[in-house]
Every structure is written in C-alpha cells, then in structure tokens.
Scaffold this motif. Structure first.
Motif, PDB file in Angstrom:
ATOM      1  N   LEU A  17       6.751  18.046  57.354  1.00  0.00           N
ATOM      2  CA  LEU A  17       5.329  18.392  57.377  1.00  0.00           C
ATOM      3  C   LEU A  17       5.207  19.900  57.201  1.00  0.00           C
ATOM      4  N   ARG A  18       4.065  20.297  56.675  1.00  0.00           N
ATOM      5  CA  ARG A  18       3.787  21.726  56.509  1.00  0.00           C
ATOM      6  C   ARG A  18       2.466  22.023  57.190  1.00  0.00           C
ATOM      7  N   LEU A  19       2.519  22.826  58.229  1.00  0.00           N
ATOM      8  CA  LEU A  19       1.318  23.223  58.952  1.00  0.00           C
ATOM      9  C   LEU A  19       0.802  24.555  58.420  1.00  0.00           C
ATOM     10  N   SER A  20      -0.514  24.651  58.338  1.00  0.00           N
ATOM     11  CA  SER A  20      -1.142  25.903  57.915  1.00  0.00           C
ATOM     12  C   SER A  20      -2.154  26.352  58.952  1.00  0.00           C
ATOM     13  N   CYS A  21      -2.288  27.627  59.102  1.00  0.00           N
ATOM     14  CA  CYS A  21      -3.257  28.223  60.014  1.00  0.00           C
ATOM     15  C   CYS A  21      -4.058  29.243  59.227  1.00  0.00           C
ATOM     16  N   SER A  22      -5.352  29.005  59.124  1.00  0.00           N
ATOM     17  CA  SER A  22      -6.234  29.919  58.408  1.00  0.00           C
ATOM     18  C   SER A  22      -7.018  30.756  59.403  1.00  0.00           C
ATOM     19  N   ALA A  23      -7.005  32.053  59.204  1.00  0.00           N
ATOM     20  CA  ALA A  23      -7.720  32.977  60.083  1.00  0.00           C
ATOM     21  C   ALA A  23      -9.036  33.400  59.458  1.00  0.00           C
ATOM     22  N   SER A  24     -10.012  33.698  60.332  1.00  0.00           N
ATOM     23  CA  SER A  24     -11.344  34.056  59.865  1.00  0.00           C
ATOM     24  C   SER A  24     -11.414  35.491  59.359  1.00  0.00           C
ATOM     25  N   ARG A  25     -10.379  36.274  59.633  1.00  0.00           N
ATOM     26  CA  ARG A  25     -10.323  37.638  59.106  1.00  0.00           C
ATOM     27  C   ARG A  25      -8.867  38.017  58.891  1.00  0.00           C
ATOM     28  N   SER A  26      -8.653  39.220  58.428  1.00  0.00           N
ATOM     29  CA  SER A  26      -7.326  39.680  58.091  1.00  0.00           C
ATOM     30  C   SER A  26      -6.366  39.587  59.281  1.00  0.00           C
ATOM     31  N   ILE A  27      -5.154  39.115  59.002  1.00  0.00           N
ATOM     32  CA  ILE A  27      -4.138  39.041  60.048  1.00  0.00           C
ATOM     33  C   ILE A  27      -3.124  40.179  59.934  1.00  0.00           C
ATOM     34  N   SER A  28      -3.326  41.077  58.993  1.00  0.00           N
ATOM     35  CA  SER A  28      -2.330  42.121  58.758  1.00  0.00           C
ATOM     36  C   SER A  28      -2.146  43.039  59.957  1.00  0.00           C
ATOM     37  N   SER A  29      -3.185  43.151  60.788  1.00  0.00           N
ATOM     38  CA  SER A  29      -3.096  44.040  61.944  1.00  0.00           C
ATOM     39  C   SER A  29      -2.447  43.384  63.159  1.00  0.00           C
ATOM     40  N   PHE A  30      -2.219  42.096  63.083  1.00  0.00           N
ATOM     41  CA  PHE A  30      -1.652  41.404  64.232  1.00  0.00           C
ATOM     42  C   PHE A  30      -0.142  41.610  64.291  1.00  0.00           C
ATOM     43  N   LEU A  31       0.332  42.017  65.447  1.00  0.00           N
ATOM     44  CA  LEU A  31       1.737  42.351  65.603  1.00  0.00           C
ATOM     45  C   LEU A  31       2.626  41.117  65.479  1.00  0.00           C
ATOM     46  N   VAL A  32       2.172  40.031  66.067  1.00  0.00           N
ATOM     47  CA  VAL A  32       2.953  38.795  66.074  1.00  0.00           C
ATOM     48  C   VAL A  32       2.021  37.630  65.777  1.00  0.00           C
ATOM     49  N   VAL A  33       2.443  36.747  64.910  1.00  0.00           N
ATOM     50  CA  VAL A  33       1.720  35.510  64.651  1.00  0.00           C
ATOM     51  C   VAL A  33       2.732  34.384  64.716  1.00  0.00           C
ATOM     52  N   GLY A  34       2.251  33.194  65.017  1.00  0.00           N
ATOM     53  CA  GLY A  34       3.210  32.097  65.057  1.00  0.00           C
ATOM     54  C   GLY A  34       2.641  30.813  65.599  1.00  0.00           C
ATOM     55  N   TRP A  35       3.556  29.965  66.033  1.00  0.00           N
ATOM     56  CA  TRP A  35       3.227  28.609  66.434  1.00  0.00           C
ATOM     57  C   TRP A  35       3.835  28.275  67.801  1.00  0.00           C
ATOM     58  N   TYR A  36       3.039  27.553  68.574  1.00  0.00           N
ATOM     59  CA  TYR A  36       3.475  27.016  69.848  1.00  0.00           C
ATOM     60  C   TYR A  36       3.126  25.530  69.843  1.00  0.00           C
ATOM     61  N   ARG A  37       3.736  24.784  70.747  1.00  0.00           N
ATOM     62  CA  ARG A  37       3.416  23.357  70.821  1.00  0.00           C
ATOM     63  C   ARG A  37       3.366  22.896  72.275  1.00  0.00           C
ATOM     64  N   GLN A  38       2.618  21.823  72.484  1.00  0.00           N
ATOM     65  CA  GLN A  38       2.511  21.248  73.815  1.00  0.00           C
ATOM     66  C   GLN A  38       2.569  19.734  73.708  1.00  0.00           C
TER      67      GLN A  38
END
Length: 115
Positions: free
Chosen positions: A18-39
């Motif tokens: 599977l391929r998961l995608s996450c779309s942000a409402s604005r630029s993510i370039s300023s975010f230090l860390v991005v990623g995925w968690y699960r529960q």
C-alpha cells in the motif's frame, strides 16, 4: 496551523503493498520532521517512520527494510510506501508534522492486513 489529510489506506492481503499519502494545507518545507505513526486497537500510538528537513530518516525496527518514507516539499506531501505487509501492520496510520511551535496530526487512515 496546518491541516493534514491522509489517503491510501485499505484492506490488503499479507505480502501485499500500500502507498499512503498525506497532503498538507500549506507548505511543509519549514517543518523539521514529518512522518507517520500508527495505533492498533488497544495499543499506544507508535512511530513508524519519519524524515527530517535534511532528508534523514528514522524507522521502527519492525518496518525497517519494508517501508519507505519520503517528503515532497514542492507538493506539500508526505508518502509512506509499505511493502511486504504483515497482519501486525494493521492499524490506523496518522501523518504528523513538527516544527518549533509543536506537532500537527491528521485524522488517520485505516490499514488492514489479512492473513
């Protein structure tokens, strides 16, 4: 504030992808860390994979070699490619971004892996 919308979850057989995608409402370039968690049901939320603004990645031991995280700052997206899926990967997967102001989370997308 940034809104995150995950997509790509679903039902897949063990060994599938599977391929998961996450779309942000604005630029993510300023975010230090991005990623995925699960529960998973009855369990605490856990880290799956993260990628920093310099491209350094971090994976949970249970997914290393099977999952790949990436970010596209131009498209404001974070992607998680999941291969060789196992039933124990079943969970709600959440996208997260972090900067000095704090963390933002998406609502999550369900991934179910049947044996």
């Amino acid at each position: 504030q940034v809104q995150l919308l995950e997509s790509g979850g679903g039902l897949v057989q063990a060994g599938g992808s599977l391929r998961l995608s996450c779309s942000a409402s604005r630029s993510i370039s300023s975010f230090l860390v991005v990623g995925w968690y699960r529960q998973a049901p009855g369990k605490q939320r856990e880290l799956v994979a993260t990628i920093t603004s310099t491209g350094s990645t971090n994976y949970a031991g249970s997914v290393k070699g099977r999952f790949t995280v990436s970010r596209d700052n131009a498209k404001n997206t974070v992607t998680l490619q999941m291969n060789s899926l196992k039933p124990e990967d079943t969970a709600v997967y959440h996208c997260s971004v972090r900067n000095l102001a704090g963390d933002s989370w998406g609502q999550g997308t369900q991934v179910t892996v049947s044996s």
